[in-house]
Design an enzyme around this catalytic site. Sequence first.
Site, short mmCIF file in Angstrom:
data_model
loop_
_atom_site.label_atom_id
_atom_site.label_comp_id
_atom_site.label_asym_id
_atom_site.label_seq_id
_atom_site.Cartn_x
_atom_site.Cartn_y
_atom_site.Cartn_z
N ASN A 108 0.99 5.41 -5.06
CA ASN A 108 0.10 5.20 -3.91
C ASN A 108 0.95 4.95 -2.68
O ASN A 108 2.04 4.35 -2.77
CB ASN A 108 -0.80 3.98 -4.16
CG ASN A 108 -1.73 3.69 -3.00
OD1 ASN A 108 -2.45 4.56 -2.53
ND2 ASN A 108 -1.69 2.46 -2.50
N HIS A 110 0.91 2.97 0.90
CA HIS A 110 0.18 1.94 1.63
C HIS A 110 0.88 1.74 2.97
O HIS A 110 2.11 1.64 3.01
CB HIS A 110 0.14 0.63 0.84
CG HIS A 110 -0.63 -0.45 1.53
ND1 HIS A 110 -2.00 -0.47 1.59
CD2 HIS A 110 -0.21 -1.53 2.24
CE1 HIS A 110 -2.41 -1.52 2.30
NE2 HIS A 110 -1.34 -2.17 2.71
N GLU A 181 5.22 7.02 6.46
CA GLU A 181 4.41 7.56 5.36
C GLU A 181 4.75 9.01 5.03
O GLU A 181 4.97 9.34 3.84
CB GLU A 181 2.93 7.47 5.72
CG GLU A 181 2.43 6.05 5.88
CD GLU A 181 0.97 6.01 6.24
OE1 GLU A 181 0.19 6.74 5.62
OE2 GLU A 181 0.60 5.24 7.13
C1 GRF Z 1 -2.90 6.51 5.47
O1 GRF Z 1 -2.62 5.61 6.52
C2 GRF Z 1 -2.45 5.89 4.18
O2 GRF Z 1 -1.34 5.04 4.29
C3 GRF Z 1 -3.64 5.06 3.80
O3 GRF Z 1 -4.77 5.82 4.21
C4 GRF Z 1 -4.40 6.69 5.26
C5 GRF Z 1 -4.73 8.09 4.83
O4 GRF Z 1 -4.49 8.96 5.84
N1 GRF Z 1 -3.64 4.81 2.38
P1 GRF Z 1 -4.52 10.54 5.52
O5 GRF Z 1 -5.84 10.84 4.84
O6 GRF Z 1 -3.35 10.84 4.63
O7 GRF Z 1 -4.39 11.17 6.88
#
Ligand code: GRF
Length: 224
Positions: A108, A110, A181
């Site tokens: 996952n 986060h 991310e």
């Molecule tokens: C991201 O900020 C992720 O960290 C969190 O939810 C958001 C999803 O964004 N878990 P996306 O759908 O990948 O644009």
Amino acid sequence: MQKIAVCVSGGGTNLQAIIDSIADGTVKNTEIAVVISNKASAFALERARMAGIPGICINPKEYADKEQFAAAMTGTLKEYDVSLVVFAGYLVVVPDGIIKEYRNRIINIHPSLIPAHCGMGYYGLKVHESVLAAGNKVTGATVHFVDEEADHGPIILQKAVNVYEGDTPEVLQKRVMEQAEWKILPEAINLIGEGRVYIEDNIVHIRQDSDSVLPLSSRGGLKQ
Ligand code: GRF
């Protein structure tokens, strides 16, 4: 070749980062076999369609109980021969049965440095609002294995991101996505696909290459 399933609920920018990283060769030995969303309207499913990847909506609300939802999920994962499940903005409480069957094979992303600003209720902009309310000067993102608690399993990778004066939650969210991310999620998938990730005493270690074993704890010298 590892086959992954990417589970999504929203815009899918993390999914897109994985798609693009496979296309440019940053992520090797990996194929997105299926994208699964709990929301038929998720733009992430459109991203899958545009990339020629099978997209499936499995909505837990359409199942009589969590066991039947879990069976639908695991049936799909088996149908697509999935070895790694990636939660990329997947806002579903996953039944324990799936986590047990895919122990340390679900990861996952986060948008904070776990264990800060995480757990039930910490998702989307709420995470960044919490970071700003705490006056943190640094935040970031975490990729971790999924266990039975929210945002709690063994940490694989983290990347720090600066918080600047005047940041809004939206500005901070975008910076964390762009700088953290979208980089560490593909990197974690690649490391797992290369067989370089292992867990000892609930701590994740990353082999320097596919042969040697140099746990992080022994950096600077071979483990005796
Ligand atoms: C991201 O900020 C992720 O960290 C969190 O939810 C958001 C999803 O964004 N878990 P996306 O759908 O990948 O644009």
